[in-house]
Design an enzyme around this catalytic site. Structure first.
Site, short mmCIF file in Angstrom:
data_model
loop_
_atom_site.label_atom_id
_atom_site.label_comp_id
_atom_site.label_asym_id
_atom_site.label_seq_id
_atom_site.Cartn_x
_atom_site.Cartn_y
_atom_site.Cartn_z
N TYR A 138 0.85 -1.18 0.00
CA TYR A 138 0.00 0.00 0.00
C TYR A 138 0.89 1.24 0.00
CZ TYR A 138 -3.40 3.51 1.50
OH TYR A 138 -4.18 4.63 1.59
N ASP A 230 9.55 3.27 0.08
CA ASP A 230 8.42 3.86 0.77
C ASP A 230 8.61 3.58 2.26
OD1 ASP A 230 6.07 4.55 1.97
OD2 ASP A 230 4.77 3.46 0.58
N LYS A 258 3.86 9.67 8.81
CA LYS A 258 3.73 9.18 10.17
C LYS A 258 4.73 9.79 11.15
CE LYS A 258 1.50 4.93 8.60
NZ LYS A 258 0.12 5.22 9.01
#
Length: 419
Positions: A138, A230, A258
């Site tokens: 994702y 990522d 995050k």
């Protein structure tokens, strides 16, 4: 008001009653009231030891005093300006000091924006169109990466509203499979980038096999393809320099979210000057945002990164080993088939006899068993992400007694789940 009645109200005004799909579980999600340290409190008066931690950003725990204090001081000065700030430069330098191969950084507002910008930049820099992503990975909720698992020929949009033509340049490959990637690249000279979660944290927590990331680095370098890490989840969690430091691999571009925002909305894209100076206004690859480099998020990020000392990383590693080893002992004692995954302060359990190394093997896990396990934990006052295909996290605020209590609840939950 209780969570069950508030959820009924939410269904009338929020699609599915939530603001993000993963937050929903049956029969209804609890509604949080506050977080403190490693604890999360709901509006029903329940307290949970939290291993979701907002899906990863809260590495120091909920409402750490230094972060909250710094943010409050910044808010008194203003929440956003639409101009550059000194804090942006400070955070940029902190990231560049920590991250191998990063010489410049562009701050954005989310991990989704970061990966979207990275893919656009890679295509512009290489002059090629296609990207390779991995099955089950994702990379945010934008069109180019919402692609169902499968070969390039059978890939399909993962959501209605995405034209098939939009993802025709996105090729999906199995993780930890060198032959599949090599075959795609051999047959196609129009690959701009490979984008990869160095640890597949959106199908649980799957590590790369020995040498796999080095293989990706070698084959991309040899074929004029950019390697994008990522690190929205792994960035600053498994090491000060993230997965690049941990695995000793220098990616061409790296994306963050995050932790870099210290619990506030933020993302970032970093890489060498040669590539990054193609971003506007230095270059012609357009990327912009009113809230890019928002001073509140940047302040939280600075305070969080400064708080991540070597001692904290050592303690996080010890806590992770304690949880994973404790879970393994419990599952073995109950004669269950399982696979424990994770490293540093990340962990997940799969109820399967198979070694989980990719999306296909992750899907062999017993989802009904996981659901019973999740609800048992919740009843016992432990909150983990409600999906098998998410990762659990430990924070600096978790104490040994919290971990001991968690393992007790896990044992009781597992015993009940197998009855």
């Amino acid at each position: 008001m209780r969570s069950d009645s508030l959820f009924k109200e939410a269904l009338e005004v929020l699609p599915g009653g939530v603001s993000s799909p993963v937050r929903r579980f049956e029969p209804y999600p609890f509604f949080a009231k506050k977080g403190e340290g490693c604890m999360l409190y709901d509006i029903d008066g329940n307290r949970y030891i939290d291993y979701c931690l907002a899906y990863g950003p809260l590495i120091l725990g909920h409402a750490p005093e230094k972060v909250i204090s710094a943010v409050c001081e910044q808010i008194k000065k203003g929440s956003t300006y639409g101009t550059p700030t000194k804090a942006e430069v400070e955070l940029a330098k902190l990231v560049i000091e920590r991250v191998p191969a990063a010489e410049m950084i562009r701050f954005v507002n989310s991990g989704t924006e970061a990966t979207m910008a990275a893919i656009r930049l890679a295509r512009a820099f290489t002059g090629k169109d296609k990207i390779i992503k991995f099955e089950g990975a994702y990379h945010g909720a934008h069109d180019y990466v919402l692609v169902k698992p499968g070969s390039g020929a059978t890939a399909a949009p993962d959501s209605p509203g995405i034209p098939t033509d939009t993802i025709k340049n996105t090729i999906s490959a199995p993780f930890n499979n060198e032959e599949a990637v090599a075959s795609i690249i051999e047959d196609d000279d129009n690959i701009a980038a490979i984008i990869v979660e160095p640890i597949m944290a959106n199908i649980g927590c799957i590590e790369p096999e020995d040498g796999y990331l080095k293989f990706l680095r070698k084959i991309t370098s040899e074929n004029g393809i950019l390697l994008i890490f990522d690190e929205v989840i792994t960035g600053f969690r498994i090491a000060p320099g993230g997965a690049q430091e941990y695995y000793n691999i220098a990616a061409d571009l790296v994306t963050y979210g995050k932790i870099i925002g210290g619990g506030f909305p933020m993302g970032a894209l970093a890489g060498p000057r040669e590539i990054m100076e193609h971003i506007s206004p230095a270059g012609d690859v357009y990327q912009a945002g009113t809230f890019n480099g928002n001073p509140v998020s940047v302040t939280a990020g600075i305070t969080t990164l400064k708080g991540l000392t070597e001692d904290i990383y050592k303690e996080l590693n010890k806590k992770g080993e304690m949880i994973r080893n404790g879970m393994k002992d419990i599952l073995e004692d109950n004669s269950l088939e399982f696979y424990i995954a994770g490293l540093s302060s990340m962990f997940q359990v799969y109820f399967t006899e198979r070694r989980v190394k990719d999306y296909t093997s992750a899907k062999t896990a017993d989802l009904e068993m996981f659901k019973r396990y999740f609800h048992g934990l919740l009843k016992g006052g432990v909150f983990v992400p409600p999906s098998q295909f998410e990762c659990c996290f430990i924070s600096a605020a978790h104490r040994k007694e919290d971990l001991d209590m968690t393992l007790e609840v896990m044992e009781e939950s597992i015993k009940k789940a197998i009855k």
